[in-house]
Design a protein around this motif. Sequence first.
Motif, PDB file in Angstrom:
ATOM      1  N   GLU A 595      53.863  74.331  47.517  1.00  0.00           N
ATOM      2  CA  GLU A 595      54.718  74.524  46.335  1.00  0.00           C
ATOM      3  C   GLU A 595      56.188  74.623  46.717  1.00  0.00           C
ATOM      4  OE1 GLU A 595      52.676  76.909  42.746  1.00  0.00           O
ATOM      5  OE2 GLU A 595      52.755  78.041  44.623  1.00  0.00           O
ATOM      6  N   GLY A 596      56.456  75.146  47.912  1.00  0.00           N
ATOM      7  CA  GLY A 596      57.846  75.326  48.318  1.00  0.00           C
ATOM      8  C   GLY A 596      58.432  74.174  49.087  1.00  0.00           C
ATOM      9  N   VAL A 597      57.672  73.120  49.331  1.00  0.00           N
ATOM     10  CA  VAL A 597      58.162  71.979  50.107  1.00  0.00           C
ATOM     11  C   VAL A 597      58.863  70.980  49.195  1.00  0.00           C
ATOM     12  CG1 VAL A 597      57.473  70.032  51.569  1.00  0.00           C
ATOM     13  CG2 VAL A 597      56.359  72.252  51.837  1.00  0.00           C
ATOM     14  N   GLU A 598      60.023  70.518  49.622  1.00  0.00           N
ATOM     15  CA  GLU A 598      60.696  69.429  48.905  1.00  0.00           C
ATOM     16  C   GLU A 598      60.112  68.124  49.420  1.00  0.00           C
ATOM     17  OE1 GLU A 598      64.889  69.752  49.342  1.00  0.00           O
ATOM     18  OE2 GLU A 598      64.966  71.813  48.582  1.00  0.00           O
ATOM     19  N   ALA A 599      59.209  67.563  48.620  1.00  0.00           N
ATOM     20  CA  ALA A 599      58.416  66.429  49.115  1.00  0.00           C
ATOM     21  C   ALA A 599      58.355  65.317  48.087  1.00  0.00           C
ATOM     22  CB  ALA A 599      57.007  66.908  49.463  1.00  0.00           C
ATOM     23  N   ALA A 600      59.501  64.907  47.567  1.00  0.00           N
ATOM     24  CA  ALA A 600      59.520  63.837  46.573  1.00  0.00           C
ATOM     25  C   ALA A 600      58.908  62.566  47.149  1.00  0.00           C
ATOM     26  CB  ALA A 600      60.960  63.578  46.128  1.00  0.00           C
ATOM     27  N   GLY A 601      57.951  61.996  46.445  1.00  0.00           N
ATOM     28  CA  GLY A 601      57.296  60.771  46.892  1.00  0.00           C
ATOM     29  C   GLY A 601      56.128  61.003  47.823  1.00  0.00           C
ATOM     30  N   TRP A 602      55.902  62.229  48.251  1.00  0.00           N
ATOM     31  CA  TRP A 602      54.783  62.551  49.142  1.00  0.00           C
ATOM     32  C   TRP A 602      53.618  63.118  48.334  1.00  0.00           C
ATOM     33  CZ3 TRP A 602      54.265  62.599  54.647  1.00  0.00           C
ATOM     34  CH2 TRP A 602      55.346  62.029  55.324  1.00  0.00           C
ATOM     35  N   GLU A 603      52.430  62.974  48.891  1.00  0.00           N
ATOM     36  CA  GLU A 603      51.232  63.503  48.244  1.00  0.00           C
ATOM     37  C   GLU A 603      50.424  64.301  49.258  1.00  0.00           C
ATOM     38  OE1 GLU A 603      47.675  61.810  45.358  1.00  0.00           O
ATOM     39  OE2 GLU A 603      48.134  60.667  47.178  1.00  0.00           O
ATOM     40  N   LEU A 604      49.902  65.436  48.811  1.00  0.00           N
ATOM     41  CA  LEU A 604      48.968  66.227  49.604  1.00  0.00           C
ATOM     42  C   LEU A 604      47.556  65.923  49.097  1.00  0.00           C
ATOM     43  CD1 LEU A 604      48.080  68.528  51.544  1.00  0.00           C
ATOM     44  CD2 LEU A 604      48.553  70.140  49.677  1.00  0.00           C
ATOM     45  N   VAL A 605      46.726  65.360  49.958  1.00  0.00           N
ATOM     46  CA  VAL A 605      45.343  65.029  49.592  1.00  0.00           C
ATOM     47  C   VAL A 605      44.417  66.047  50.260  1.00  0.00           C
ATOM     48  CG1 VAL A 605      43.502  63.308  49.677  1.00  0.00           C
ATOM     49  CG2 VAL A 605      45.884  62.588  49.379  1.00  0.00           C
ATOM     50  N   VAL A 606      43.674  66.771  49.438  1.00  0.00           N
ATOM     51  CA  VAL A 606      42.735  67.785  49.925  1.00  0.00           C
ATOM     52  C   VAL A 606      41.335  67.186  49.873  1.00  0.00           C
ATOM     53  CG1 VAL A 606      41.764  70.076  49.512  1.00  0.00           C
ATOM     54  CG2 VAL A 606      44.216  69.668  49.172  1.00  0.00           C
ATOM     55  N   ALA A 607      40.780  66.884  51.035  1.00  0.00           N
ATOM     56  CA  ALA A 607      39.494  66.190  51.127  1.00  0.00           C
ATOM     57  C   ALA A 607      38.442  67.129  51.691  1.00  0.00           C
ATOM     58  CB  ALA A 607      39.617  64.946  52.013  1.00  0.00           C
ATOM     59  N   GLY A 608      37.383  67.337  50.929  1.00  0.00           N
ATOM     60  CA  GLY A 608      36.291  68.168  51.405  1.00  0.00           C
ATOM     61  C   GLY A 608      35.590  68.871  50.261  1.00  0.00           C
ATOM     62  N   PRO A 609      34.412  69.407  50.523  1.00  0.00           N
ATOM     63  CA  PRO A 609      33.665  70.110  49.482  1.00  0.00           C
ATOM     64  C   PRO A 609      34.344  71.424  49.108  1.00  0.00           C
ATOM     65  CG  PRO A 609      32.580  70.382  51.612  1.00  0.00           C
ATOM     66  CD  PRO A 609      33.692  69.399  51.821  1.00  0.00           C
ATOM     67  N   VAL A 610      34.393  71.716  47.828  1.00  0.00           N
ATOM     68  CA  VAL A 610      35.014  72.952  47.348  1.00  0.00           C
ATOM     69  C   VAL A 610      33.979  74.067  47.411  1.00  0.00           C
ATOM     70  CG1 VAL A 610      36.155  74.093  45.421  1.00  0.00           C
ATOM     71  CG2 VAL A 610      36.566  71.658  45.848  1.00  0.00           C
ATOM     72  N   THR A 611      34.161  74.994  48.347  1.00  0.00           N
ATOM     73  CA  THR A 611      33.207  76.098  48.494  1.00  0.00           C
ATOM     74  C   THR A 611      33.740  77.408  47.923  1.00  0.00           C
ATOM     75  OG1 THR A 611      34.036  76.521  50.730  1.00  0.00           O
ATOM     76  CG2 THR A 611      32.139  75.057  50.524  1.00  0.00           C
ATOM     77  N   ASP A 612      35.050  77.499  47.733  1.00  0.00           N
ATOM     78  CA  ASP A 612      35.651  78.672  47.077  1.00  0.00           C
ATOM     79  C   ASP A 612      36.462  78.203  45.870  1.00  0.00           C
ATOM     80  OD1 ASP A 612      34.606  80.478  48.892  1.00  0.00           O
ATOM     81  OD2 ASP A 612      36.339  80.412  50.224  1.00  0.00           O
ATOM     82  N   PRO A 613      35.795  77.812  44.783  1.00  0.00           N
ATOM     83  CA  PRO A 613      36.512  77.212  43.646  1.00  0.00           C
ATOM     84  C   PRO A 613      37.532  78.146  43.008  1.00  0.00           C
ATOM     85  CG  PRO A 613      34.216  77.687  43.081  1.00  0.00           C
ATOM     86  CD  PRO A 613      34.337  77.856  44.551  1.00  0.00           C
ATOM     87  N   HIS A 614      37.328  79.453  43.124  1.00  0.00           N
ATOM     88  CA  HIS A 614      38.270  80.384  42.499  1.00  0.00           C
ATOM     89  C   HIS A 614      39.644  80.344  43.168  1.00  0.00           C
ATOM     90  CE1 HIS A 614      36.600  82.586  45.927  1.00  0.00           C
ATOM     91  NE2 HIS A 614      37.671  83.355  45.899  1.00  0.00           N
ATOM     92  N   LEU A 615      39.728  79.769  44.366  1.00  0.00           N
ATOM     93  CA  LEU A 615      41.008  79.682  45.066  1.00  0.00           C
ATOM     94  C   LEU A 615      41.769  78.398  44.744  1.00  0.00           C
ATOM     95  CD1 LEU A 615      40.056  80.965  48.642  1.00  0.00           C
ATOM     96  CD2 LEU A 615      41.171  82.240  46.801  1.00  0.00           C
ATOM     97  N   VAL A 616      41.102  77.436  44.149  1.00  0.00           N
ATOM     98  CA  VAL A 616      41.717  76.119  43.926  1.00  0.00           C
ATOM     99  C   VAL A 616      42.491  76.122  42.620  1.00  0.00           C
ATOM    100  CG1 VAL A 616      41.294  73.658  43.691  1.00  0.00           C
ATOM    101  CG2 VAL A 616      39.884  75.022  45.236  1.00  0.00           C
ATOM    102  N   ARG A 617      43.741  75.684  42.700  1.00  0.00           N
ATOM    103  CA  ARG A 617      44.607  75.635  41.511  1.00  0.00           C
ATOM    104  C   ARG A 617      44.824  74.191  41.088  1.00  0.00           C
ATOM    105  NH1 ARG A 617      49.657  78.438  43.961  1.00  0.00           N
ATOM    106  NH2 ARG A 617      50.577  77.518  42.072  1.00  0.00           N
ATOM    107  N   ASP A 618      45.030  74.008  39.797  1.00  0.00           N
ATOM    108  CA  ASP A 618      45.277  72.656  39.281  1.00  0.00           C
ATOM    109  C   ASP A 618      46.735  72.458  38.870  1.00  0.00           C
ATOM    110  OD1 ASP A 618      45.420  74.207  37.032  1.00  0.00           O
ATOM    111  OD2 ASP A 618      43.708  73.292  35.998  1.00  0.00           O
TER     112      ASP A 618
END
Length: 749
Positions: A595-618
């Motif tokens: 959230e604090g990174v200035e990353a215009a044009g960049w994408e963070l791809v999170v790949a893997g099974p979600v085992t702690d869904p309560h931690l994942v934000r949309d």
Amino acid sequence: MPRDTRRTIFAVARGQYGNIGDVMLRRQLLDWVRDAGPLHVYVGDAPDGYAEGLALHPQDVTYRSLLRWYAAALRAAVTGRAAYVFKPGEIQLTLLGLKEHLSMLPLLAVLRARGGAAVRVGVGTRGFAAIPRALVRPSVALSDLTLWRDDATAAYMGSGDAMPDLAFGEGADDETLVRAGQGSAGRDVLVVSLRGDGEARPYPGRAALAGIRAYADAHDLEVWTAAQVQVDDERAAALAEDLGGRALRWREARGHDEQERALRALYARAAVTVSDRLHVLVAACTEGAVPVAGAVVSSEKIARHLGTIGVHDVGLDLVGGDAAAVQRRLDELGGRRGEVLSAVLGARERLADHRADVVDVLRRERRTGPRAAPGEATTAPAGDGLEWLAGEIGPTRRLSVHHLGRVGDVAGGMTQVLNGYLEHRFGAVDVDVITTRGDPHDTRAAATASARAALRIALLPWSSVVVAHVSGRGSFVREGGLLRLAHARGLATVAHVHGSSFAAFAAERPRLVRWVLGAADRVIVLSEESREVATRALDASGAGAGAPPGGRVVLVPNAIAGGADVPLADKDDVVVFGGAVSHRKGIDVLQRAWEGVEAAGWELVVAGPVTDPHLVRDDVPGMRLAGSMPHAALMTLLDSSRVAVLPSREEALPMFVLEAMARDNAVIATDVGGVAEVLADGAGTVVPAGDAGALRHALQDVISSAEHRERLAASGRAAFEGRYRADRVFSALEDVWIAAYRRCRARRR
């Protein structure tokens, strides 16, 4: 002329001689396994045309006598150059129906003891009773590969995978099926083929016959009835008379091969085929016809086999209802041609993959993967280990190393380690994996896998090493117990310790850790911390006495094959996280940092099974959840990305970090386990675990500076090539396995 060193393949091709479906299954499987070695086939007292229908080759050795075939199979098994292929088709869960699976147990035992192979491909069950299932399981446990022909059988047996029915691999070529899926042009026939076995079998109702006739008239189709099984001949004749059509009968003068050619020519003209026989429908749809499961007796067999390839709800009631309802149902099903034939083409792709797996198992020398060709570079161990091994077991034999765990395209670092072993060409040993677990939440399947593994270990030859891959409580109990069994049998043993919290676990369960490691001739660890913990455990158990200089504990890092050569300029502005989306892997820290990174044009791809869904934000800008993906897909993602990040709170030696280094990613990870050692000297950026601020600064640095990013990527690739590439590390592993075998032989003497 060089001697053929392939295994001799022994197969049973006897079946219901009056059933062309049996011929199709056996022919297809024989064609598969013939690629792996010379074929010896038992056909029994086959009638004219049966062998021709099987398409046996002149070089295939055929047997009419079961005793002669069995004796030849046993002789070949003793030499270690034999393989057995179970007969495909349906088995009845009775003592008579299980006769092959029970009578072949002695042959399977000799095969396993002498390094042979056995596969069970395309077998389904009739009925799902508990006790007969138990009778089959020893046979399954002694097989290298089991592929059931429908999902229901695979679920019922609790082991082995499901595959499409073998007969989907027969028939018209793919291009013809693609054209057929685009419309019914040129198809002028409706085929009906119903069971005629047994005087009490019901006959279709008058309304159903009238509906079939009305559908044929409405679509200008000629009605034909057919007998694909000899006992259906009279019923085909009766149906032809009642439907006002013509019959393709099977008379005694016509051989199996001739009848099948005539049937396939008819199916190639058919728009729709109605039958209550599975392989009539399979043969018809492989020639481009729409299959309709016409039922006069309730049965789920056709539904479950077609459902395995994704074709559902094709049933037609031939007893109740009225003519108009039957006609409407046929209109509905006839319109699904494209969907059905697309599923058939998908089934063929799956069959092609399974064929490769079967041939691979039959060819391999106790491992998956080709043996090094003469003169080809290998990773033979250095020093006197290889010379000693050649003198101990002979210069032409190889040591068998059996790993306890699981392989395949499933998540988990240990699984990927074993996948790498199976893909590698070792110079002095043959690698095999004994499956000990599956879905971690399926305790019954795990117990079954452990029982099968114990039986495998009990039958291993003396020239074997058993390697238990352990990380925490479950694996120390499961694989550790199997390691103790191998040790009690007098086999060489290795404990390979993985896991991010081994030190904490050893402090929590010291007796269990000592019990397992004390049975190991060698212990492999991934970090200095783990080496210290394992050494203390061995010393406390008293098993460290008599250890060689340097101890029985050896530090060997994980390793992988080389990465793809994708130019840095062709990569995308992507940061990849790979692993379980969980608190342990630091997904919460990563989201705060991103959230604090200035990353215009960049994408963070999170790949893997979600085992702690309560931690994942949309609501994290620029972050995409890719979910679980096949390992190959994750590697493709790393090939095209510039940065890899793993902010874990616990790790041992994460494979994801090595894979990212191999693929020229600038790597950012946390100072846990052996990560700092891997990323030392500028091979990556290491930040404290749980520190979102430090992670944010590291991400900002690699995103903002192409020079910094490429310097990290190049240093990481160089470190990987120098220390973690498989062809460098695996020779050290081979040395450890041979050292374990050497110590075991000294212990037995």
